[in-house]
Design a protein around this motif. Structure first.
Motif, PDB file in Angstrom:
ATOM      1  N   VAL A 125       6.620  -6.251  -2.464  1.00 21.32           N
ATOM      2  CA  VAL A 125       7.198  -6.926  -3.630  1.00 21.32           C
ATOM      3  C   VAL A 125       6.488  -8.264  -3.798  1.00 21.32           C
ATOM      4  N   ILE A 151     -10.068  -5.571  -7.235  1.00 26.27           N
ATOM      5  CA  ILE A 151      -9.465  -5.764  -5.906  1.00 26.27           C
ATOM      6  C   ILE A 151     -10.436  -5.292  -4.827  1.00 26.27           C
ATOM      7  N   GLU A 198       4.124  -0.137  -4.251  1.00 25.33           N
ATOM      8  CA  GLU A 198       3.782  -1.508  -4.684  1.00 25.33           C
ATOM      9  C   GLU A 198       3.580  -1.522  -6.187  1.00 25.33           C
ATOM     10  N   SER A 207       5.573 -10.588  -7.501  1.00 32.10           N
ATOM     11  CA  SER A 207       5.918 -11.580  -8.537  1.00 32.10           C
ATOM     12  C   SER A 207       7.375 -12.012  -8.555  1.00 32.10           C
ATOM     13  N   GLN A 209       0.559 -14.372  -3.675  1.00 29.74           N
ATOM     14  CA  GLN A 209      -0.733 -14.551  -4.346  1.00 29.74           C
ATOM     15  C   GLN A 209      -0.596 -15.496  -5.531  1.00 29.74           C
ATOM     16  N   ASN A 252       5.539  -3.694  -9.560  1.00 29.25           N
ATOM     17  CA  ASN A 252       6.753  -3.646 -10.394  1.00 29.25           C
ATOM     18  C   ASN A 252       7.997  -3.138  -9.677  1.00 29.25           C
ATOM     19  N   TYR A 309      -1.742  -0.066 -14.661  1.00 30.91           N
ATOM     20  CA  TYR A 309      -2.733  -1.127 -14.881  1.00 30.91           C
ATOM     21  C   TYR A 309      -4.139  -0.598 -15.181  1.00 30.91           C
ATOM     22  N   ILE A 315      -6.685  -8.876   0.632  1.00 32.48           N
ATOM     23  CA  ILE A 315      -7.547  -8.453  -0.479  1.00 32.48           C
ATOM     24  C   ILE A 315      -8.378  -9.656  -0.920  1.00 32.48           C
ATOM     25  N   MET A 359      -1.692   0.126  -8.556  1.00 27.51           N
ATOM     26  CA  MET A 359      -2.347   0.039  -9.866  1.00 27.51           C
ATOM     27  C   MET A 359      -1.684   0.901 -10.946  1.00 27.51           C
TER      28      MET A 359
HETATM   29  C1  LIG Z   1      -2.125  -5.004 -10.564  1.00 29.42           C
HETATM   30  C2  LIG Z   1      -2.495  -6.084  -9.611  1.00 29.42           C
HETATM   31  O1  LIG Z   1      -3.491  -6.722  -9.781  1.00 29.42           O
HETATM   32  N1  LIG Z   1      -1.649  -6.276  -8.563  1.00 29.42           N
HETATM   33  C3  LIG Z   1      -1.893  -7.289  -7.591  1.00 29.42           C
HETATM   34  C4  LIG Z   1      -2.298  -6.698  -6.325  1.00 29.42           C
HETATM   35  O2  LIG Z   1      -2.528  -7.270  -5.323  1.00 29.42           O
HETATM   36  C5  LIG Z   1      -0.826  -8.374  -7.493  1.00 29.42           C
HETATM   37  O3  LIG Z   1      -1.056  -9.244  -8.557  1.00 29.42           O
HETATM   38  C6  LIG Z   1       0.657  -7.936  -7.524  1.00 29.42           C
HETATM   39  O4  LIG Z   1       1.436  -9.104  -7.529  1.00 29.42           O
HETATM   40  C7  LIG Z   1       1.074  -7.097  -6.339  1.00 29.42           C
HETATM   41  O5  LIG Z   1       0.509  -5.831  -6.452  1.00 29.42           O
HETATM   42  C8  LIG Z   1       2.594  -6.902  -6.208  1.00 29.42           C
HETATM   43  O6  LIG Z   1       3.121  -6.358  -7.367  1.00 29.42           O
HETATM   44  P1  LIG Z   1       4.313  -7.069  -8.156  1.00 29.42           P
HETATM   45  O7  LIG Z   1       3.912  -8.500  -8.383  1.00 29.42           O
HETATM   46  O8  LIG Z   1       4.446  -6.300  -9.427  1.00 29.42           O
HETATM   47  O9  LIG Z   1       5.536  -6.971  -7.296  1.00 29.42           O
END
Ligand SMILES: CC(=O)N[C@H](C=O)[C@@H](O)[C@H](O)[C@H](O)COP(=O)(O)O
Length: 295
Positions: free
Chosen positions: A275, A145, A253, A277, A83, A255, A222, A133, A219
């Motif tokens: 996973v 979301i 999902e 970011s 994303q 962090n 968050y 999403i 979430m």
């Molecule tokens: C809280 C939110 O908006 N999370 C989003 C959900 O789609 C994404 O920005 C996250 O990157 C995804 O959940 C994976 O999590 P992490 O990037 O921490 O591995």
């Protein structure tokens, strides 16, 4: 006759439910004009309709088997979230498609992606199951979301295997409750699989009761109600509690930012792990290096 024949043919071929009253009416009209051809024509039309219905049933059956297999293949596996929002450096469907391909080459079994445009591009690059999403902000809402039917409809244009939506207790657009929204969505798309993005154990249990197919910890940390919570705390206590309380598949999902954590959540009973970011947001990965070097 030509006209009647056309009128008769169009609805019969176009829809799957033949209305017997309509057929009888058309049959009567045809019989008056051409008694010899009527029965043969009607029989042919009914035959065509039946075979189309059969074809459609088979198509849906194959689709369901495929989806079932794809979901089974996610068990114990890694899903990579690809994303990039408009304000992020990699914002581009082309790049997200290549990210997904890189994830597949690295061995990922699924992809999570934002927007129908990105998903469409990703589908040209990989055949992996996708959690789709649409992130969109609404003035009267804390959630972003897949907040409304508009976003679900958009996603259904590209049909990701799973659609995820915020299932927290935070304020939703137009004051709608999650229960109201989810019932509307299920009624409109009864065969689609849905994932609940939750931030607390209570929300996860509630989503499970509502009938979501997957319960996610997306979430945690968050929302106001989960402020300060960390998914890995006390050996993933939140996840462990959710796993022990819900009957649907749990997806870890948010962090999960080391291979060891990903392995651990699967050991603890998560069906799959998403996973994001740490794999697909290079600006954040770079920052983590720079911060440590600068200390
Ligand atoms: C809280 C939110 O908006 N999370 C989003 C959900 O789609 C994404 O920005 C996250 O990157 C995804 O959940 C994976 O999590 P992490 O990037 O921490 O591995």
């Amino acid at each position: 006759m030509k006209n009647h024949s056309y009128n008769l043919h169009a609805p019969i071929c176009g829809i799957f439910c033949l209305h017997s009253v309509d057929v009888a009416r058309y049959a009567a009209l045809i019989q008056v004009k051409s008694p010899t051809n009527c029965n043969a024509h009607l029989a042919e039309s009914i035959f065509q309709t039946r075979s189309r219905m059969k074809q459609e049933r088979n198509r849906l059956k194959i689709m369901n088997i495929n989806i079932k297999e794809k979901i089974e293949n996610l068990k114990g596996k890694l899903i990579v979230s690809c994303q990039a929002l408009p304000e992020e450096p990699l914002h581009s469907s082309f790049i997200m498609g290549r990210m997904a391909l890189a994830a597949k080459v690295g061995g990922a079994s699924g992809i999570r992606a934002n927007t129908k445009e990105d998903i469409k591009e990703i589908q040209t690059q990989v055949e992996l199951p996708i959690i789709g999403i649409v992130k969109r902000d609404y003035e009267d809402s804390e959630i972003y979301i897949t907040p409304t039917m508009k976003e679900v409809d958009e996603l259904m244009e590209v049909k990701p295997e799973i659609i995820a939506m915020d299932a927290t207790s935070s304020a939703r657009p137009e004051g709608k409750t999650l229960d109201e929204f989810f019932h509307e969505v299920k009624k409109k798309y009864p065969n689609q699989l849905f994932m609940a993005d939750c931030s607390t154990v209570e929300e996860a249990v509630h989503a499970d009761t509502l009938g979501f197919d997957f319960i996610g910890t997306t979430m945690v940390g968050y929302t106001k109600q989960s402020e300060g919570d960390k998914i890995e705390e006390n050996d993933f206590e939140i996840l462990r509690t959710i796993v022990s309380k819900v009957k649907h598949k749990v997806i870890a999902e948010g962090n999960i930012n080391t291979p060891e954590k990903a392995k651990r959540v699967l050991e603890l009973g998560a069906y799959s792990v998403v996973v994001g970011s740490i794999i697909t947001r290079p600006q954040l990965i770079t920052k983590s290096f720079v911060e440590v070097i600068g200390k």
